[in-house]
Design a protein around this motif. Structure first.
Motif, PDB file in Angstrom:
ATOM      1  N   ILE A  22       0.569  -0.185  -6.111  1.00 44.62           N
ATOM      2  CA  ILE A  22       0.860  -1.048  -6.819  1.00 44.62           C
ATOM      3  C   ILE A  22       2.490   0.065  -7.607  1.00 44.62           C
ATOM      4  CG2 ILE A  22       1.513  -2.318  -9.685  1.00 44.62           C
ATOM      5  CD1 ILE A  22      -1.504  -3.018  -9.022  1.00 44.62           C
ATOM      6  N   TYR A 234       1.000  -4.305  -3.195  1.00 43.73           N
ATOM      7  CA  TYR A 234       0.218  -4.747  -4.558  1.00 43.73           C
ATOM      8  C   TYR A 234      -0.672  -5.700  -3.743  1.00 43.73           C
ATOM      9  CZ  TYR A 234       5.799  -5.673  -6.560  1.00 43.73           C
ATOM     10  OH  TYR A 234       6.372  -5.514  -6.922  1.00 43.73           O
ATOM     11  N   ALA A 238      -4.340  -3.857  -5.713  1.00 40.85           N
ATOM     12  CA  ALA A 238      -5.160  -4.662  -6.238  1.00 40.85           C
ATOM     13  C   ALA A 238      -6.645  -4.984  -6.384  1.00 40.85           C
ATOM     14  CB  ALA A 238      -4.132  -5.986  -6.500  1.00 40.85           C
TER      15      ALA A 238
END
Length: 343
Positions: A22, A234, A238
């Motif tokens: 991230i 991302y 995640a």
């Protein structure tokens, strides 16, 4: 315990990896190489032209001071705008000079409220387009008829029987588009300005700078592939974090079972593996005439039963809460108690 420790190390590592991905996504924009960068230096120079008088030895006064309002005929202001890019580009630009005469009046509570705003286009230049350049240098003079604006403000007060505070905002605006000189793709479309404020009154006037002297910017590429890379970072981050959280919740739940579940699990284990020794009864044995010997571990009770070739009597004192196991040997009774941990 060692297995659980390794399990927690794996969960922690997954969280760290997720955060790193991230972070890559967040910093992706910063790590990209700019396709173009530029800096603009801005300034203004002016002189004050005086009305005919017997008090001053010259007809003009230099910049940077305070001036008696009624002595001023006009301000001669030069706006200087120097643009410098880091590489050659095709630049299309347009600039103008606009004045806004703004009048404010005080309310009962002394708050200033705008009651008048009149706009004047002082200069509106033509469109300019230059190819393969790095620099733009503009020097645009303008004469500000201070006497005219002062008379206009005083006329407003007289016409409407009101006292106002007036200020004249002189703004040099520049609008430009920057194109790659090879691909002719537009890299930037922006605007900039130089603004000075001049109080319009019957006391003292001055020129107040109301702008940043230097502006700069780096233009970052915005291709679809860059957006895709950010999304990938991302999503991977995640997935790692969500998976590790699910694993952690399962482990916590597994290690924090409700006491009744633990009790019944242990009771079932005892009854299954020692079924050849245990006899379950529905009525508690009468041990009032026996000497009671409480044992701390079930294994101790098993040893007594096997050594004396006796059965273990099981009686559940309270369902899901407490069970007792007895071995009766002559005048002695050996007792092991299994309790739900919340009691």
């Amino acid at each position: 315990m060692e297995k659980r420790k390794r399990y927690y190390i794996i969960i922690t590592s997954m969280i760290i990896v997720g955060i790193i991905f991230i972070e890559f996504g967040l910093n992706f924009e910063k790590n990209k190489t700019p396709i173009y960068s530029y800096t603009a230096q801005k300034s203004d120079h002016y002189e004050v032209l005086l009305k005919p008088n017997v008090f001053y030895e010259t007809e003009t006064l230099p910049s940077g001071g305070y001036y008696t309002s009624n002595s001023i005929k006009s301000y001669n202001i030069n706006f200087l705008y120097d643009f410098k890019g880091d590489r050659t580009s095709d630049i299309e630009y347009h600039y103008n000079i606009v004045a806004n005469l703004i009048g404010t009046a005080k309310e009962i509570n002394n708050d200033e409220k705008e009651v008048w705003n009149r706009k004047f286009i002082l200069y509106d230049g033509k469109n300019n387009k230059q190819k393969d350049i790095t620099d733009i240098s503009l020097n645009e003079p303008i004469n500000i008829d201070y006497e005219y604006y002062n008379n206009l403000a005083r006329s407003y007060e007289k016409t409407y029987s009101i006292t106002i505070e007036s200020i004249l905002k002189i703004r040099f605006n520049i609008f430009y588009s920057i194109y790659d000189s090879k691909t002719h793709v537009k890299n930037e479309e922006a605007e900039d300005f130089i603004e000075v404020d001049i109080p319009i009154n019957d006391t003292v006037s001055e020129v107040i700078e109301n702008y940043q002297n230097i502006t700069s910017k780096e233009i970052i590429p915005q291709e679809d592939t860059n957006v895709l890379y950010k999304v990938i970072f991302y999503v991977i981050g995640a997935i790692f974090i969500i998976t590790s959280i699910v694993m952690l919740i399962k482990e916590i739940y597994k290690n924090k079972k409700i006491p009744e579940v633990i009790y019944n699990h242990e009771l079932s284990h005892i009854l299954k593996y020692y079924s050849h020794l245990i006899v379950t009864v529905i009525k508690e044995p009468d041990i009032s005439n026996l000497k009671i010997m409480n044992v701390c571990a079930l294994d101790d009770l098993i040893d007594v039963a096997e050594q004396t070739q006796s059965n273990i009597i099981h009686f559940e004192v309270s369902t899901n809460e407490e069970s007792k196991f007895y071995v009766i040997v002559n005048e002695y009774v050996y007792i092991y108690t299994l309790k739900c941990s919340k009691y």
